[in-house]
Write a protein that holds these residues in place. Structure first.
Motif, PDB file in Angstrom:
ATOM      1  N   LYS A 190       0.826  -1.209   0.000  1.00  0.00           N
ATOM      2  CA  LYS A 190       0.000   0.000   0.000  1.00  0.00           C
ATOM      3  C   LYS A 190       0.858   1.255   0.000  1.00  0.00           C
ATOM      4  CE  LYS A 190      -3.658   2.377   2.546  1.00  0.00           C
ATOM      5  NZ  LYS A 190      -4.516   2.373   3.764  1.00  0.00           N
ATOM      6  N   LEU A 193       2.602   1.613  -3.460  1.00  0.00           N
ATOM      7  CA  LEU A 193       1.639   2.045  -4.489  1.00  0.00           C
ATOM      8  C   LEU A 193       1.355   3.539  -4.368  1.00  0.00           C
ATOM      9  CD1 LEU A 193      -1.008  -0.858  -4.372  1.00  0.00           C
ATOM     10  CD2 LEU A 193       0.808  -0.537  -6.069  1.00  0.00           C
ATOM     11  N   ASP A 200      -2.886  -0.996  -8.150  1.00  0.00           N
ATOM     12  CA  ASP A 200      -2.757  -2.174  -7.304  1.00  0.00           C
ATOM     13  C   ASP A 200      -2.710  -3.443  -8.166  1.00  0.00           C
ATOM     14  OD1 ASP A 200      -2.618  -3.866  -5.177  1.00  0.00           O
ATOM     15  OD2 ASP A 200      -4.636  -3.465  -4.413  1.00  0.00           O
TER      16      ASP A 200
END
Length: 244
Positions: A190, A193, A200
């Motif tokens: 996370k 990204l 994702d």
């Protein structure tokens, strides 16, 4: 490594309080349980310092202390928390003059911590691991004397992926750089990204490919150069560009 341990053992014996510097992004990964056991055996006081707190989001900071007490959050880079740290040291010494040993994994920020406390460039720093080579004494003020040590790993620890993620092994020296990068993506997907502003994917290799294409890390034929992209990712992680 044996000469490093000689310096560390000398500091553990001379100091009355031992600061173990931990990376706030990877607390358990940067704990040196071998040194902690030595401190306990010698009957010395330990103070846990979570460094690089500027690289951790506020909601995560609330969860990382656990049972590690006494402890202090700092950012030696931004000189945050150093006043609180000085107060905690003097509280533990009951206001008496004290010698404090600084220990921790390579590249957790021991030298930066010393410079933040002393207010001057007393300990040379580098983002590359293994920069501090020997025993150093640094006077903070009339009551606090610091003893610096080179970063050391537990003698039997051979976890290359862990050492790469913590920065104990420099991004430029990692052989299986793709494997380490893929493992980091799995653990911090996370965050990665968000930092690179990419889509994702359940496949870490696809994430690494996206990074390669976005930053033009390509091999002949226009294919993604995963090795170059992986090294860039690990460099950004180790040097603190990516916040956890």
């Amino acid at each position: 490594m044996p000469s490093f341990w000689k310096h560390v053992n000398k500091v553990l014996k001379e100091a009355e309080i031992i600061i173990e510097v931990l990376d706030a992004r990877m607390v358990e990964d940067t704990r040196n349980f071998e040194i902690e056991k030595k401190i306990q055996t010698l009957g010395k006081k330990i103070l846990y310092v979570f460094n690089k707190c500027d690289l951790v989001k506020d909601d995560k900071l609330k969860t990382i202390k656990g049972d590690l007490r006494p402890s202090v959050f700092i950012s030696s880079k931004d000189k945050l928390g150093t006043t609180i740290l000085k107060k905690k040291i003097l509280e533990m010494s009951r206001g008496n003059a004290v010698t404090v040993g600084i220990v921790g994994y390579p590249n957790v920020g021991k030298s930066s911590l010393i410079n933040a406390l002393s207010g001057r460039g007393s300990a040379k720093t580098s983002s590359e691991s293994g920069y501090t080579k020997g025993f150093q004494k640094i006077r903070v003020d009339a009551k606090i004397l610091l003893l610096d040590t080179p970063g050391v790993l537990p003698r039997k620890e051979k976890d290359v992926a862990k050492h790469s993620k913590t920065g104990a092994l420099s991004y430029g020296k990692i052989k299986d750089v793709e494997g380490v990068a893929l493992e980091l993506i799995e653990e911090e997907k996370k965050t990665i990204l968000e930092f690179y502003k990419i889509k994702d994917s359940d496949d870490p290799e696809e994430v690494l490919e996206q990074i390669a294409f976005k930053f033009n890390k390509l091999s002949s034929g226009g294919k993604a150069n995963l090795e170059v992209a992986a090294r860039m990712l690990l460099k950004d992680w180790q040097t603190g560009k990516i916040k956890s």
